[in-house]
Design a protein around this motif. Sequence first.
Motif, mmCIF file in Angstrom:
data_model
loop_
_atom_site.group_PDB
_atom_site.id
_atom_site.type_symbol
_atom_site.label_atom_id
_atom_site.label_comp_id
_atom_site.label_asym_id
_atom_site.label_seq_id
_atom_site.Cartn_x
_atom_site.Cartn_y
_atom_site.Cartn_z
ATOM 1 N N SER A 1 0.740 17.548 10.056
ATOM 2 C CA SER A 1 1.449 16.305 9.479
ATOM 3 C C SER A 1 2.270 15.581 10.549
ATOM 4 O O SER A 1 3.115 14.742 10.444
ATOM 5 C CB SER A 1 2.589 16.939 8.381
ATOM 6 N N SER A 2 1.704 16.039 11.764
ATOM 7 C CA SER A 2 2.360 15.376 13.039
ATOM 8 C C SER A 2 1.351 14.712 13.992
ATOM 9 O O SER A 2 0.261 15.681 14.022
ATOM 10 C CB SER A 2 3.288 16.266 13.580
ATOM 11 N N LYS A 3 1.699 14.168 14.887
ATOM 12 C CA LYS A 3 0.760 13.686 15.939
ATOM 13 C C LYS A 3 1.572 12.871 16.927
ATOM 14 O O LYS A 3 2.710 12.661 16.916
ATOM 15 C CB LYS A 3 -0.311 12.708 15.665
ATOM 16 N N PRO A 4 1.103 13.044 18.353
ATOM 17 C CA PRO A 4 1.937 12.428 19.258
ATOM 18 C C PRO A 4 2.004 10.872 19.020
ATOM 19 O O PRO A 4 1.045 10.197 18.317
ATOM 20 C CB PRO A 4 1.061 12.450 20.739
ATOM 21 N N ASP A 5 3.063 10.167 19.554
ATOM 22 C CA ASP A 5 3.418 8.840 19.576
ATOM 23 C C ASP A 5 2.427 8.082 20.592
ATOM 24 O O ASP A 5 2.118 6.780 20.533
ATOM 25 C CB ASP A 5 4.655 8.613 19.288
ATOM 26 N N THR A 6 2.464 8.687 21.934
ATOM 27 C CA THR A 6 1.724 8.076 22.906
ATOM 28 C C THR A 6 0.824 8.957 23.877
ATOM 29 O O THR A 6 1.341 10.237 23.582
ATOM 30 C CB THR A 6 2.723 7.353 23.971
ATOM 31 N N ILE A 7 -0.270 8.324 24.142
ATOM 32 C CA ILE A 7 -1.145 9.480 25.020
ATOM 33 C C ILE A 7 -0.944 9.040 26.612
ATOM 34 O O ILE A 7 -1.198 7.530 26.497
ATOM 35 C CB ILE A 7 -2.685 9.299 24.656
ATOM 36 N N THR B 1 -3.134 2.552 11.379
ATOM 37 C CA THR B 1 -1.393 2.140 11.346
ATOM 38 C C THR B 1 -1.051 2.906 12.381
ATOM 39 O O THR B 1 -1.222 3.906 12.945
ATOM 40 C CB THR B 1 -0.972 2.841 10.251
ATOM 41 N N ILE B 2 -0.225 2.015 13.647
ATOM 42 C CA ILE B 2 0.479 2.586 14.795
ATOM 43 C C ILE B 2 1.944 2.588 14.306
ATOM 44 O O ILE B 2 2.719 1.639 13.802
ATOM 45 C CB ILE B 2 0.269 1.442 15.814
ATOM 46 N N VAL B 3 2.391 3.825 14.561
ATOM 47 C CA VAL B 3 3.993 4.157 14.224
ATOM 48 C C VAL B 3 4.564 3.977 15.502
ATOM 49 O O VAL B 3 4.413 4.542 16.595
ATOM 50 C CB VAL B 3 4.023 5.713 13.744
ATOM 51 N N ARG B 4 5.538 3.016 15.324
ATOM 52 C CA ARG B 4 6.492 2.866 16.536
ATOM 53 C C ARG B 4 7.804 3.520 16.727
ATOM 54 O O ARG B 4 8.444 3.393 15.387
ATOM 55 C CB ARG B 4 6.668 1.327 16.797
ATOM 56 N N ARG B 5 8.250 3.841 17.628
ATOM 57 C CA ARG B 5 9.538 4.696 17.652
ATOM 58 C C ARG B 5 10.607 3.928 18.166
ATOM 59 O O ARG B 5 10.248 3.299 19.509
ATOM 60 C CB ARG B 5 9.486 6.253 18.324
ATOM 61 N N GLY B 6 11.911 3.813 17.871
ATOM 62 C CA GLY B 6 12.903 3.501 18.401
ATOM 63 C C GLY B 6 13.512 4.286 19.769
ATOM 64 O O GLY B 6 12.993 5.419 19.734
ATOM 65 N N GLU B 7 14.211 3.739 20.620
ATOM 66 C CA GLU B 7 14.818 4.491 21.871
ATOM 67 C C GLU B 7 15.804 5.673 21.408
ATOM 68 O O GLU B 7 15.611 6.869 21.957
ATOM 69 C CB GLU B 7 15.780 3.749 22.583
ATOM 70 N N GLN C 1 -3.616 21.811 16.764
ATOM 71 C CA GLN C 1 -2.804 23.008 16.369
ATOM 72 C C GLN C 1 -1.446 22.923 16.768
ATOM 73 O O GLN C 1 -0.555 23.343 16.225
ATOM 74 C CB GLN C 1 -3.614 24.270 17.105
ATOM 75 N N TYR C 2 -1.286 22.388 17.973
ATOM 76 C CA TYR C 2 0.258 22.463 18.536
ATOM 77 C C TYR C 2 1.111 21.476 17.726
ATOM 78 O O TYR C 2 2.034 21.523 17.209
ATOM 79 C CB TYR C 2 0.387 21.907 20.024
ATOM 80 N N TYR C 3 0.560 20.232 17.289
ATOM 81 C CA TYR C 3 1.222 19.264 16.527
ATOM 82 C C TYR C 3 1.182 19.574 15.062
ATOM 83 O O TYR C 3 2.171 18.937 14.390
ATOM 84 C CB TYR C 3 0.734 17.665 16.953
#
Length: 391
Positions: free
Chosen positions: A128-134, A89-95, A123-125
């Motif tokens: 329950s979280s992760k980056p949206d883009t690498i 699953t890809i989570v897409r964020r709005g502006e 550990q940083y994220y």
Amino acid sequence: MYPCRFHKLPMLFEHGDNYYYVVWETSCTSGAPLLEWWYDDASRHSIEPWYRKIDDTHHRYTAIFGPVANISHVHYKVNNYRLSTKQYTIVRRGEAELNRVLVIADNQNGPTEFRKVLTGIQQYYGASSKPDTILHVGDAVQNVGSLSNWQRHLFAPMEDRSGLHHTTPTVFVPGNHDHDKRRVSSNRNLYMDMYHGLYDTDELGKTAVTNGSYHRFFHSLSVGSARIIVLDAECASKEESEFLERELKSLAFQSARFRIVAVHIPPYIEFWDPYGWNKKNEKHWGEHIRLEYDPLFRKHNVDLVISGHQHNYQRSTVSHSTNSARLGTITYAIVGGAGGMLDLERVEDWNMYNVTYLNHHFVALDIKDRSLSWTAVSSTGSVIDHFAVQR
């Protein structure tokens, strides 16, 4: 050969605005695989992938899907009768939402240190979280033609430590180690054609992808309220120069809250191997970026130039112009510390960098509407640099 298995589970790349590119690899020709993608409670779309035989036990598949609607969740999987993946699953964020961008570069030839950096990222994220883009600013491997390099330097550490590459799209900026620059069928661009088909030109046909002669990386995309221009530092061309000027002047770039350029070789390098710098003319690599491109960055009000290549961390924020009547600043950041052997010897002094850190690291770049936050973090979790911009 049997049972057939995945050598490389899917890695996800952005493919310009609203499209994605997926690459995976199996130990045998896996029947008639399909890439399926869909939204919540929606019918599935099926894509027949491109196939390229690397050797008798490495069979690579790639597929491009989209356009993806302005919707928060997109799902995909590889599916066929012989072997399939789970749903990703890809989570897409709005502006107006928080877009979290992980910035890394130069993990090549350093899988042990890269794993430490990836552990620091986890550990940083948090769980329950992760980056949206690498945003990978180049040099993922040492030898582009080495199967073992691709597995040991990139795919295996990502799989072992995070699996981010399955669900977080990577914006890839090519480095000098990442691709065979010869545009001939005998080259070994094993995994570096993720931007094929992005522009409608004759060289982007399936044959170029199949035989490895495809070569084009420069493009642009939006991430939240930022517009990012990706350049290929290794292959300067009239075509790329024209693209850069056109994109810098474009409405999409000039109307973005934040204007970013990503290019592997920095305009201003200070640390390198002295012998290579002085005796092997490596000081002239990417010279066109400083002499031709950087004046354009300043002229068109670029906010942030992100590079790798130099294996440490530096950051400088300076005025766009020596003309005091012209407002605005430009930040140059070098983020080449994801695992490769560190550059510790100074070869130049541009008298411009505010921060220098000579160890491995990553950067958390957060973009939300009118806010940009940049946090550089060591592999052990210490914050080594931070700045923020409000518009």
